[in-house]
Motif scaffolding. Sequence first.
Motif, PDB file in Angstrom:
ATOM      1  N   UNK A   1     -40.888 -21.770   8.820  1.00  0.00           N
ATOM      2  CA  UNK A   1     -40.525 -20.778   9.839  1.00  0.00           C
ATOM      3  C   UNK A   1     -39.025 -20.487   9.810  1.00  0.00           C
ATOM      4  N   UNK A   2     -38.680 -19.232   9.963  1.00  0.00           N
ATOM      5  CA  UNK A   2     -37.278 -18.821  10.080  1.00  0.00           C
ATOM      6  C   UNK A   2     -37.152 -17.916  11.295  1.00  0.00           C
ATOM      7  N   UNK A   3     -35.929 -17.714  11.752  1.00  0.00           N
ATOM      8  CA  UNK A   3     -35.695 -16.860  12.908  1.00  0.00           C
ATOM      9  C   UNK A   3     -34.622 -15.837  12.578  1.00  0.00           C
ATOM     10  N   UNK A   4     -34.835 -14.620  13.021  1.00  0.00           N
ATOM     11  CA  UNK A   4     -33.856 -13.543  12.834  1.00  0.00           C
ATOM     12  C   UNK A   4     -33.315 -13.134  14.190  1.00  0.00           C
ATOM     13  N   UNK A   5     -31.989 -13.097  14.312  1.00  0.00           N
ATOM     14  CA  UNK A   5     -31.360 -12.620  15.537  1.00  0.00           C
ATOM     15  C   UNK A   5     -31.335 -11.104  15.523  1.00  0.00           C
ATOM     16  N   UNK A   6     -31.884 -10.516  16.568  1.00  0.00           N
ATOM     17  CA  UNK A   6     -32.040  -9.070  16.584  1.00  0.00           C
ATOM     18  C   UNK A   6     -30.806  -8.312  17.042  1.00  0.00           C
ATOM     19  N   UNK A   7     -30.769  -7.086  16.653  1.00  0.00           N
ATOM     20  CA  UNK A   7     -29.792  -6.138  17.178  1.00  0.00           C
ATOM     21  C   UNK A   7     -30.552  -5.073  17.950  1.00  0.00           C
ATOM     22  N   UNK A   8     -29.851  -4.295  18.756  1.00  0.00           N
ATOM     23  CA  UNK A   8     -30.533  -3.226  19.480  1.00  0.00           C
ATOM     24  C   UNK A   8     -29.754  -1.934  19.346  1.00  0.00           C
ATOM     25  N   UNK A   9     -30.500  -0.852  19.376  1.00  0.00           N
ATOM     26  CA  UNK A   9     -29.876   0.456  19.252  1.00  0.00           C
ATOM     27  C   UNK A   9     -29.094   0.782  20.518  1.00  0.00           C
ATOM     28  N   UNK A  10     -27.956   1.415  20.321  1.00  0.00           N
ATOM     29  CA  UNK A  10     -27.137   1.829  21.457  1.00  0.00           C
ATOM     30  C   UNK A  10     -27.856   2.909  22.256  1.00  0.00           C
ATOM     31  N   UNK A  11     -27.507   2.978  23.520  1.00  0.00           N
ATOM     32  CA  UNK A  11     -28.047   4.040  24.348  1.00  0.00           C
ATOM     33  C   UNK A  11     -27.481   5.371  23.856  1.00  0.00           C
ATOM     34  N   UNK A  12     -28.259   6.454  23.988  1.00  0.00           N
ATOM     35  CA  UNK A  12     -27.792   7.744  23.449  1.00  0.00           C
ATOM     36  C   UNK A  12     -26.505   8.219  24.107  1.00  0.00           C
ATOM     37  N   UNK A  13     -25.467   8.292  23.291  1.00  0.00           N
ATOM     38  CA  UNK A  13     -24.202   8.829  23.793  1.00  0.00           C
ATOM     39  C   UNK A  13     -23.577   9.808  22.812  1.00  0.00           C
ATOM     40  N   UNK A  14     -24.195   9.921  21.629  1.00  0.00           N
ATOM     41  CA  UNK A  14     -23.755  10.942  20.686  1.00  0.00           C
ATOM     42  C   UNK A  14     -24.905  11.186  19.721  1.00  0.00           C
ATOM     43  N   UNK A  15     -24.776  12.163  18.860  1.00  0.00           N
ATOM     44  CA  UNK A  15     -25.878  12.573  17.993  1.00  0.00           C
ATOM     45  C   UNK A  15     -26.207  11.539  16.925  1.00  0.00           C
ATOM     46  N   UNK A  16     -25.317  10.560  16.708  1.00  0.00           N
ATOM     47  CA  UNK A  16     -25.552   9.561  15.675  1.00  0.00           C
ATOM     48  C   UNK A  16     -25.981   8.203  16.242  1.00  0.00           C
ATOM     49  N   UNK A  17     -26.400   8.161  17.511  1.00  0.00           N
ATOM     50  CA  UNK A  17     -26.667   6.862  18.132  1.00  0.00           C
ATOM     51  C   UNK A  17     -27.847   6.146  17.489  1.00  0.00           C
TER      52      UNK A  17
END
Length: 216
Positions: A163-179
């Motif tokens: 078993x391995x574990x991956x630390x997640x990231x999360x998408x930023x809240x929409x504040x520009x067209x590239x979020x």
Amino acid sequence: MTSLFFKMRFLACSALVLLCACGDIVSSSETYSQRCSDNSNIEGYAADFGGYKKGKKIPFKHSDGYLFSLTVTERENSIDHICQKHLVTTLESAYPIYSILLASQAPTFYYSEEDKKNSGNVDVVFGQYTFSLMNPLAREKMQSFDSSYIDTMKINGIVYTGVAVSNGKKYKQPNNENYYNSTVESGAKLYYNTKKGILKIELEDGSYIAINEEDD
């Protein structure tokens, strides 16, 4: 003159060796060029991950106690214009409504059979969270003291190894067209192994979903 002839012959042979090391060769009397493989199927870790086949149902349990199944609704291979292979797998549940996207990519050309076996990460998107899942066995060999490698974990009455574990990231809240392409660190974690795939996903609020093979 003889020395110059042998030097030119050596350079020509060296160029041919380099081309052969890259992949299939299309030859003619005047030119040599590299071409993509005709086979778009990814092999090794990225393909074997989870044993996911279209139509397969995997039992899961929410931290609140309710049971549900994730079904493999999509499993598709493709190859792009730069010889990169792709595999997209989608897991979905009818209720509660969950959708997990797994996207893998691997090169067409490999350095060795070991490279072919371990090549490719599995990138997972679950809601606003994203995880990158490296081959646990390759991770263990490269960094034997890597805290991200757990080895053994008990989930809903079943003991899982490798078993391995991956630390997640999360998408930023929409504040520009590239979020959509912008992420920040998060407290979410995804536990996994090669054979069973996704074992458990823990979110920042303490809730989680976990594989539930005890009653399967």
